[in-house]
Design an enzyme around this catalytic site. Structure first.
Site, PDB file in Angstrom:
ATOM      1  NE  ARG A 165     -22.869  44.567 -17.606  1.00 44.13           N
ATOM      2  CZ  ARG A 165     -22.995  43.493 -18.193  1.00 44.13           C
ATOM      3  NH1 ARG A 165     -23.991  43.079 -19.246  1.00 44.13           N
ATOM      4  NH2 ARG A 165     -21.986  42.475 -18.027  1.00 44.13           N
ATOM      5  CG  ASP A 166     -24.939  40.411 -17.132  1.00 45.67           C
ATOM      6  OD1 ASP A 166     -25.756  40.713 -17.988  1.00 45.67           O
ATOM      7  OD2 ASP A 166     -23.956  39.318 -16.912  1.00 45.67           O
ATOM      8  CG  HIS A 181     -19.553  37.246 -16.640  1.00 44.33           C
ATOM      9  ND1 HIS A 181     -19.940  38.530 -16.476  1.00 44.33           N
ATOM     10  CD2 HIS A 181     -20.830  36.928 -17.447  1.00 44.33           C
ATOM     11  CE1 HIS A 181     -21.013  38.940 -16.796  1.00 44.33           C
ATOM     12  NE2 HIS A 181     -21.659  37.840 -17.163  1.00 44.33           N
ATOM     13  CG  HIS A 212     -25.227  34.153 -17.421  1.00 43.79           C
ATOM     14  ND1 HIS A 212     -26.448  35.304 -17.641  1.00 43.79           N
ATOM     15  CD2 HIS A 212     -24.043  35.060 -17.665  1.00 43.79           C
ATOM     16  CE1 HIS A 212     -25.821  36.324 -17.648  1.00 43.79           C
ATOM     17  NE2 HIS A 212     -24.507  36.483 -17.844  1.00 43.79           N
ATOM     18  CB  CYS A 272     -28.333  36.566 -22.148  1.00 44.24           C
ATOM     19  SG  CYS A 272     -27.577  37.059 -23.453  1.00 44.24           S
ATOM     20  CG  ASN A 309     -25.337  37.230 -14.299  1.00 39.08           C
ATOM     21  OD1 ASN A 309     -26.261  37.905 -14.816  1.00 39.08           O
ATOM     22  ND2 ASN A 309     -24.049  37.633 -14.564  1.00 39.08           N
TER      23      ASN A 309
END
Ligand SMILES: [Zn+2]
Length: 310
Positions: free
Chosen positions: A13-14, A207, A209, A240, A249
């Site tokens: 996902r990210d 979470h 980065h 992002c 991340n």
């Protein structure tokens, strides 16, 4: 205190949502299988946002239906609204992350609505989730720093957390979306959530980065505070779209290596995780962003670094 740490790998996902070239569905499923084979038990597989906003994840419905049912593996997906909730649940996902932002500006830019509107959506989604038996985690983007508003105060995070927890005491994830948070902010936020809102450590996930290389320091502070759930991406993929310069991340393999060195258990096989990282790296448009793969398999990174950046 528990020595077991849960890693939620958010690469599909990210990690993939910011890649300029969409990754074919079959390759995403292979990546997910490699993560699971390494012992990752929590995988954020996709995001049910409008395909117009994130074309890389336009295959969310099909991907969710095709996810291999692996014993001990829990899949989650990100949702911003009721429509996303309905799509995710129809596709068989039972663990969802409802996303909103710790800053009003980022909420507008990332989700195209006010924070108040996001909270109203959280209320709607909560009612449905409770009656459907679906679990939510509420993720706060830009919990420590916003590319538009600058540093986010601990009080702002606590205020938003209080509003969310008044709707339902879902678990919360504090996300350092542009990687500009500092360890003291992480410590202050975790302590404030516990002291002011009586939250338990198990109700908080972190979470990070790694834009400025603070991912591991921030994780260490979280660990020392007793947090035992962290998101990361294999090979440090990600970025992002609204955070200029945000690199990926925190790399899952870097985090797992640190955890094992400190004596924590993750259930993850580091060699197999490096296999997954090598596989994931082929989807990255940039050189390798983590450390461990470079240190342990230098040949892999060299190949990637020689590729022209599109
Ligand atoms: Zn993120």
């Amino acid at each position: 205190m528990s020595q077991h740490v849960t890693i939620e790998d958010v690469t599909p996902r990210d990690g993939l949502q910011n890649e300029p070239t969409p990754v074919p569905l079959a390759q995403k499923l292979l990546l997910i299988q490699k993560l699971a084979a390494a012992g990752i038990t929590h995988i954020q597989a996709t995001s049910f946002v409008h395909p117009k906003w994130v074309p890389q994840l336009a295959d969310a419905d099909q991907l969710a239906k095709d996810l291999p049912p692996l014993p001990g593996v829990q899949y989650s997906a990100l949702i911003p609204n009721l429509r996303g909730y309905e799509r995710a649940v129809a596709a068989g996902i039972r663990h969802l992350e409802f996303v909103l932002s710790a800053s009003e500006s980022f909420n507008h830019r990332n989700l195209n609505r006010s924070l108040q509107e996001s909270l109203a959506l959280l209320e709607q989604v909560t009612q449905r989730a409770l009656s459907d038996g679906v679990t939510l985690r509420v993720g706060f983007s830009v919990s420590f720093h916003c590319p538009f508003e600058g540093r986010i105060s601990t009080q702002a995070v606590v205020k938003l957390a209080r509003e969310c927890r008044a709707i339902h005491p879902w678990r919360l994830a504090l996300c350092d979306s542009d990687g500009m948070g500092f360890p003291n902010q992480v410590r202050d936020a975790v302590r404030a959530l516990r002291d002011d809102l009586r939250m338990q450590n198990a109700e908080i996930a972190l979470h990070f980065h790694d834009t400025y290389g603070r991912g591991l320091s921030n994780s260490l502070v979280g660990l020392e505070e007793g947090i035992r759930e962290f998101d990361a991406t294999t090979a440090g993929l990600g970025g992002c779209p609204y955070c200029p310069g945000a690199s990926g991340n925190l790399a899952t393999e870097d985090l797992v290596d640190l955890l094992h060195g400190l004596g924590y258990q993750t259930g993850i096989d580091l060699e197999k995780l490096l296999d997954a990282a090598e596989f994931a790296l082929q989807f990255s448009s940039r050189p390798y962003q983590g450390h461990l793969l470079r240190a342990m398999r230098p040949g892999t990174c060299q190949k990637n670094e020689l590729r022209p950046v599109p």
